[in-house]
Design a protein around this motif. Structure first.
Motif, PDB file in Angstrom:
ATOM      1  N   SER A 132      12.614  10.255   5.592  1.00 22.48           N
ATOM      2  CA  SER A 132      12.558   8.817   5.830  1.00 22.48           C
ATOM      3  C   SER A 132      11.115   8.325   5.960  1.00 22.48           C
ATOM      4  O   SER A 132      10.753   7.272   5.419  1.00 22.48           O
ATOM      5  CB  SER A 132      13.361   8.488   7.088  1.00 22.48           C
ATOM      6  N   ALA A 133      10.286   9.097   6.661  1.00 23.82           N
ATOM      7  CA  ALA A 133       8.876   8.721   6.822  1.00 23.82           C
ATOM      8  C   ALA A 133       8.151   8.734   5.477  1.00 23.82           C
ATOM      9  O   ALA A 133       7.359   7.832   5.174  1.00 23.82           O
ATOM     10  CB  ALA A 133       8.183   9.664   7.809  1.00 23.82           C
ATOM     11  N   VAL A 134       8.434   9.731   4.658  1.00 23.48           N
ATOM     12  CA  VAL A 134       7.807   9.822   3.335  1.00 23.48           C
ATOM     13  C   VAL A 134       8.258   8.657   2.459  1.00 23.48           C
ATOM     14  O   VAL A 134       7.445   8.030   1.772  1.00 23.48           O
ATOM     15  CB  VAL A 134       8.131  11.177   2.668  1.00 23.48           C
ATOM     16  N   ILE A 135       9.544   8.364   2.470  1.00 19.63           N
ATOM     17  CA  ILE A 135      10.075   7.261   1.657  1.00 19.63           C
ATOM     18  C   ILE A 135       9.427   5.942   2.068  1.00 19.63           C
ATOM     19  O   ILE A 135       8.979   5.168   1.216  1.00 19.63           O
ATOM     20  CB  ILE A 135      11.612   7.195   1.766  1.00 19.63           C
ATOM     21  N   ASP A 136       9.345   5.680   3.363  1.00 23.56           N
ATOM     22  CA  ASP A 136       8.699   4.450   3.849  1.00 23.56           C
ATOM     23  C   ASP A 136       7.247   4.379   3.409  1.00 23.56           C
ATOM     24  O   ASP A 136       6.771   3.330   2.966  1.00 23.56           O
ATOM     25  CB  ASP A 136       8.772   4.355   5.376  1.00 23.56           C
ATOM     26  N   GLN A 137       6.532   5.500   3.550  1.00 17.11           N
ATOM     27  CA  GLN A 137       5.123   5.528   3.154  1.00 17.11           C
ATOM     28  C   GLN A 137       4.973   5.238   1.664  1.00 17.11           C
ATOM     29  O   GLN A 137       4.161   4.400   1.272  1.00 17.11           O
ATOM     30  CB  GLN A 137       4.508   6.886   3.469  1.00 17.11           C
ATOM     31  N   CYS A 138       5.754   5.919   0.835  1.00 16.82           N
ATOM     32  CA  CYS A 138       5.611   5.753  -0.620  1.00 16.82           C
ATOM     33  C   CYS A 138       6.058   4.369  -1.081  1.00 16.82           C
ATOM     34  O   CYS A 138       5.452   3.802  -1.992  1.00 16.82           O
ATOM     35  CB  CYS A 138       6.376   6.862  -1.345  1.00 16.82           C
ATOM     36  N   ARG A 139       7.099   3.830  -0.471  1.00 14.11           N
ATOM     37  CA  ARG A 139       7.532   2.466  -0.824  1.00 14.11           C
ATOM     38  C   ARG A 139       6.410   1.469  -0.532  1.00 14.11           C
ATOM     39  O   ARG A 139       6.169   0.554  -1.315  1.00 14.11           O
ATOM     40  CB  ARG A 139       8.790   2.075  -0.045  1.00 14.11           C
ATOM     41  N   THR A 140       5.734   1.669   0.591  1.00 12.39           N
ATOM     42  CA  THR A 140       4.659   0.755   0.979  1.00 12.39           C
ATOM     43  C   THR A 140       3.424   0.954   0.116  1.00 12.39           C
ATOM     44  O   THR A 140       2.868  -0.010  -0.409  1.00 12.39           O
ATOM     45  CB  THR A 140       4.306   0.948   2.468  1.00 12.39           C
ATOM     46  N   GLU A 141       2.978   2.205  -0.027  1.00  8.41           N
ATOM     47  CA  GLU A 141       1.725   2.468  -0.749  1.00  8.41           C
ATOM     48  C   GLU A 141       1.802   2.157  -2.230  1.00  8.41           C
ATOM     49  O   GLU A 141       0.790   1.880  -2.861  1.00  8.41           O
ATOM     50  CB  GLU A 141       1.293   3.914  -0.535  1.00  8.41           C
ATOM     51  N   SER A 142       2.988   2.206  -2.819  1.00  4.70           N
ATOM     52  CA  SER A 142       3.137   1.906  -4.249  1.00  4.70           C
ATOM     53  C   SER A 142       3.463   0.434  -4.493  1.00  4.70           C
ATOM     54  O   SER A 142       3.553   0.015  -5.647  1.00  4.70           O
ATOM     55  CB  SER A 142       4.248   2.778  -4.847  1.00  4.70           C
ATOM     56  N   TYR A 199       6.247  -0.840  -4.052  1.00  5.80           N
ATOM     57  CA  TYR A 199       7.664  -0.921  -4.403  1.00  5.80           C
ATOM     58  C   TYR A 199       8.434  -1.664  -3.315  1.00  5.80           C
ATOM     59  O   TYR A 199       9.372  -2.392  -3.612  1.00  5.80           O
ATOM     60  CB  TYR A 199       8.215   0.499  -4.603  1.00  5.80           C
ATOM     61  N   ARG A 200       8.046  -1.501  -2.060  1.00  9.48           N
ATOM     62  CA  ARG A 200       8.717  -2.163  -0.930  1.00  9.48           C
ATOM     63  C   ARG A 200       8.754  -3.680  -1.121  1.00  9.48           C
ATOM     64  O   ARG A 200       9.723  -4.339  -0.754  1.00  9.48           O
ATOM     65  CB  ARG A 200       7.992  -1.837   0.371  1.00  9.48           C
ATOM     66  N   TRP A 201       7.700  -4.253  -1.675  1.00  6.30           N
ATOM     67  CA  TRP A 201       7.606  -5.713  -1.779  1.00  6.30           C
ATOM     68  C   TRP A 201       8.046  -6.236  -3.142  1.00  6.30           C
ATOM     69  O   TRP A 201       8.622  -7.322  -3.228  1.00  6.30           O
ATOM     70  CB  TRP A 201       6.166  -6.152  -1.497  1.00  6.30           C
ATOM     71  N   LEU A 202       7.769  -5.488  -4.199  1.00 10.63           N
ATOM     72  CA  LEU A 202       8.040  -6.005  -5.538  1.00 10.63           C
ATOM     73  C   LEU A 202       9.484  -5.787  -5.983  1.00 10.63           C
ATOM     74  O   LEU A 202      10.024  -6.597  -6.727  1.00 10.63           O
ATOM     75  CB  LEU A 202       7.061  -5.377  -6.542  1.00 10.63           C
ATOM     76  N   GLU A 203      10.129  -4.707  -5.535  1.00  9.38           N
ATOM     77  CA  GLU A 203      11.511  -4.427  -5.949  1.00  9.38           C
ATOM     78  C   GLU A 203      12.484  -5.501  -5.465  1.00  9.38           C
ATOM     79  O   GLU A 203      13.253  -6.049  -6.256  1.00  9.38           O
ATOM     80  CB  GLU A 203      11.907  -3.024  -5.466  1.00  9.38           C
ATOM     81  N   PRO A 204      12.466  -5.892  -4.178  1.00  4.46           N
ATOM     82  CA  PRO A 204      13.406  -6.949  -3.772  1.00  4.46           C
ATOM     83  C   PRO A 204      13.103  -8.296  -4.435  1.00  4.46           C
ATOM     84  O   PRO A 204      14.025  -9.068  -4.735  1.00  4.46           O
ATOM     85  CB  PRO A 204      13.245  -7.049  -2.256  1.00  4.46           C
TER      86      PRO A 204
END
Length: 194
Positions: A162-172, A174-179
């Protein structure tokens, strides 16, 4: 009453020399201990410096995954003039982006399917460092309805994953652009169906 002068002086001299010897011994002891303490302090400082320069394979994935994940690119008051029903989401995304790729994609205010593929690739590249990969879950019509992150090598706890997924979603980004891309795509589909 005869007094022996020599014996009295000898006793006084003996006391003086004894006291002087004790002080001298104490000062020697202090100097030796001070030298030992200084030598140990210098040794500890050198050891700490050397250890800090070594790679740190003992650090676990979860703590490594949380490093710098909240660091966003510096923002200025200047940003693209976002319009449309998702302008506030676009502005929020812009202010939280981490990469130049994310900025170049969002600059026009629209995240296309092709652009999202590039961001998803960056997201998967980040995950692959930790032995994970994101897979898209689709419905019967081939429409994306979610994602699943699966291990491709190694093992880690669900908390570490979960920590890795959160980090990678943020750093790439993807967290902001996908939704944002999903919202814009849904809006486009609604307009076309009318």
């Amino acid at each position: 009453m005869t007094r022996i002068r020599g014996s009295n002086q000898s006793y006084e001299q003996h006391r003086h020399h004894s006291w002087h010897g004790s002080i001298s011994s104490f000062n020697d002891w202090r100097r030796r201990n001070l030298a030992v303490v200084i030598t140990l302090a210098i040794g500890i400082m050198i050891a700490v410096l050397l250890v800090s320069l070594l790679p740190q394979p003992w650090s676990d994935v979860a703590s490594n995954a949380s490093n710098d994940s909240s660091r966003a690119m510096p923002t200025t008051s200047e940003h693209p003039e976002f319009t449309g029903p998702h302008k506030y989401e676009a502005l929020t995304a812009w202010n939280n982006l981490h990469t130049e790729l994310g900025r170049s994609i969002l600059e026009d205010g629209v995240v296309t399917t092709g652009e999202l593929v590039k961001v998803r690739k960056a997201y998967n590249e980040c995950l692959s460092v930790y032995g994970l990969q994101a897979k898209t879950i689709t419905d019967g019509n081939g429409e994306a309805i979610g994602e699943s992150v699966v291990p491709i090598r190694g093992s880690m706890s669900s908390q570490q994953q979960s920590a890795v997924i959160d980090q990678c979603r943020t750093e790439s980004d993807y967290r902001w652009l996908e939704p944002l891309a999903n919202a814009q795509s849904a809006e486009q589909s609604t307009k076309e169906s009318r």
